[in-house]
Write a protein that holds these residues in place. Structure first.
Motif, PDB file in Angstrom:
ATOM      1  N   VAL A  31       1.261  -1.554   0.008  1.00  0.00           N
ATOM      2  CA  VAL A  31       0.083  -0.574   0.210  1.00  0.00           C
ATOM      3  C   VAL A  31       0.628   1.362   0.265  1.00  0.00           C
ATOM      4  O   VAL A  31       2.033   1.304   0.242  1.00  0.00           O
ATOM      5  CB  VAL A  31      -0.811   0.166   1.484  1.00  0.00           C
ATOM      6  N   LYS A  32       0.331   2.040  -0.628  1.00  0.00           N
ATOM      7  CA  LYS A  32       1.502   2.933  -0.727  1.00  0.00           C
ATOM      8  C   LYS A  32       0.446   4.847  -0.363  1.00  0.00           C
ATOM      9  O   LYS A  32       0.808   5.461   0.220  1.00  0.00           O
ATOM     10  CB  LYS A  32       1.389   3.707  -2.875  1.00  0.00           C
ATOM     11  N   ALA A  33      -0.797   4.741  -0.529  1.00  0.00           N
ATOM     12  CA  ALA A  33      -1.358   5.676  -0.167  1.00  0.00           C
ATOM     13  C   ALA A  33      -2.960   5.188   0.233  1.00  0.00           C
ATOM     14  O   ALA A  33      -3.864   4.314  -0.310  1.00  0.00           O
ATOM     15  CB  ALA A  33      -1.916   6.673  -1.186  1.00  0.00           C
ATOM     16  N   SER A  34      -3.326   5.316   1.411  1.00  0.00           N
ATOM     17  CA  SER A  34      -5.417   5.677   1.861  1.00  0.00           C
ATOM     18  C   SER A  34      -5.422   5.834   2.448  1.00  0.00           C
ATOM     19  O   SER A  34      -5.201   6.382   3.588  1.00  0.00           O
ATOM     20  CB  SER A  34      -5.022   3.806   2.425  1.00  0.00           C
ATOM     21  N   PHE A  35      -7.131   6.795   1.845  1.00  0.00           N
ATOM     22  CA  PHE A  35      -8.061   8.073   2.137  1.00  0.00           C
ATOM     23  C   PHE A  35      -8.554   7.163   3.007  1.00  0.00           C
ATOM     24  O   PHE A  35      -9.009   6.081   3.239  1.00  0.00           O
ATOM     25  CB  PHE A  35      -8.277   8.673   1.768  1.00  0.00           C
TER      26      PHE A  35
END
Length: 345
Positions: A31-35
């Motif tokens: 995972v690199k980005a998780s809002f």
């Protein structure tokens, strides 16, 4: 690996847990980005969905890199940048085979019913891999932008359901990130004018700053302003983009004859029963609709719209924090601070 696991009401813990094992039909994502989404906040404030007593790794607005693929996987390679749509179905029912796996009665969702993106690594189950939930990214789209394809495609689903036509006057109630996405989709669809209202002066000012062509309407003079701007004909379409029951109740008085009302977003548990004057629907000949989640077609289309520059989302990101700070950043989102907040890993 580090993972933020939700145990119950306002009880989220960053822990070291084993990296998920995958079988021969699954994919492991770094995972690199998780809002953080309103759904995550609802879980945080009200507890886990259903009767689960297991801690959950929430987070369903996700982008990352393929870390490992199962032996029988074709079409995905280690190192590929990807966005991951969260919803997947049984794969065999009429809804799934019609392209609406998000409506499957047996549907599951990453970050909702199975572990999601608030972790360093995430397992994508075989059913989701087979149905195409993993989408390779074009070079022109960042991880953060790709993760925002999830909420944008929910908005796009609402647009396809209710329809926005050239020349429409559209009122969006709620100037949060979802409201701003609705505004941008409405302009892209050809609306003649798009209006936004919100109780928060700060959010209205930010909406005007980011989308100068939108018309800001103050809550105190909303009735008079709507009549003034529409020549008394009222709105062609009203979109409620805030989880408040009184907003849904008020939407009907702002929409004109033969108009449409879109209820977007769920209301808190126990507050979803609202008063409706059905004569308004009958005598105005209104169309009223709601939508939830998105199809994989809509998700991939929104990735393309973002990558092409036709729909901008990067300026909606107002906060970024590492996984260790997830408690404070969720508290800020719950308090309505900023727009979209991302956990970067």
């Amino acid at each position: 690996m580090k993972a933020a696991r939700l145990y119950g009401i306002e009880d989220i813990r960053v822990e070291d847990i084993p990296i998920p094992e995958i079988n021969e039909d699954e994919v492991l994502i770094k995972v690199k980005a998780s809002f953080i989404c309103g759904t995550d906040v609802r879980f945080y404030k009200n507890g886990l969905p259903g009767n689960s007593d297991q801690p959950l790794v929430a987070g369903h607005e996700i982008a990352g890199v393929v870390e490992k693929v199962g032996a029988r996987i074709k079409g995905y390679a280690v190192g590929t940048r990807v966005g991951v749509a969260p919803n997947y179905g049984c794969g065999v029912c009429d809804l799934c085979t019609s392209g609406n796996s998000h409506m499957c009665l047996e549907s599951e969702a990453l970050g909702v019913s199975v572990d999601g993106g608030f972790a360093e690594y995430m397992r994508v189950p075989a059913a989701a891999v087979a149905q195409g939930n993993i989408s390779p990214l074009e070079d022109s789209i960042s991880f953060e932008e790709a993760a925002l394809a999830e909420p944008l495609s929910c908005v796009y689903n609402a647009y396809e359901k209710i329809g926005i036509y050239p020349g429409d006057h559209v009122l969006v109630i709620g100037a949060g990130p979802i409201g701003l996405m609705h505004i941008r989709v409405a302009f892209l669809a050809g609306a003649a004018a798009v209006y936004v209202t919100d109780l928060s002066e700060d959010r209205l000012a930010l909406a005007k700053k980011l989308i100068p062509e939108v018309t800001v309407l103050k809550n105190e003079t909303l009735d008079e302003d709507i009549k003034k701007y529409t020549g008394g004909r009222l709105m062609n379409l009203v979109i409620t983009a805030a989880s408040v029951s009184v907003i849904q109740e008020s939407a009907f008085k702002y929409v004109g004859l033969d108009g449409r009302v879109m209820f977007f977003g769920g209301l808190p548990k126990g507050k979803s029963i609202v008063k409706l004057d059905t004569n308004e629907i009958h005598y105005k000949q209104l169309t009223v609709a709601g939508t939830t989640r998105q199809s994989l077609r809509q998700y991939r289309l929104c990735l393309k719209l973002i990558a092409s520059g036709r729909l901008k989302v990067s300026d909606l990101v107002t906060a970024s924090a590492p996984l260790d700070d997830i408690n404070s950043i969720i508290a800020n989102v719950a308090a309505g601070k900023g727009l979209k907040s991302v956990i970067t890993i």
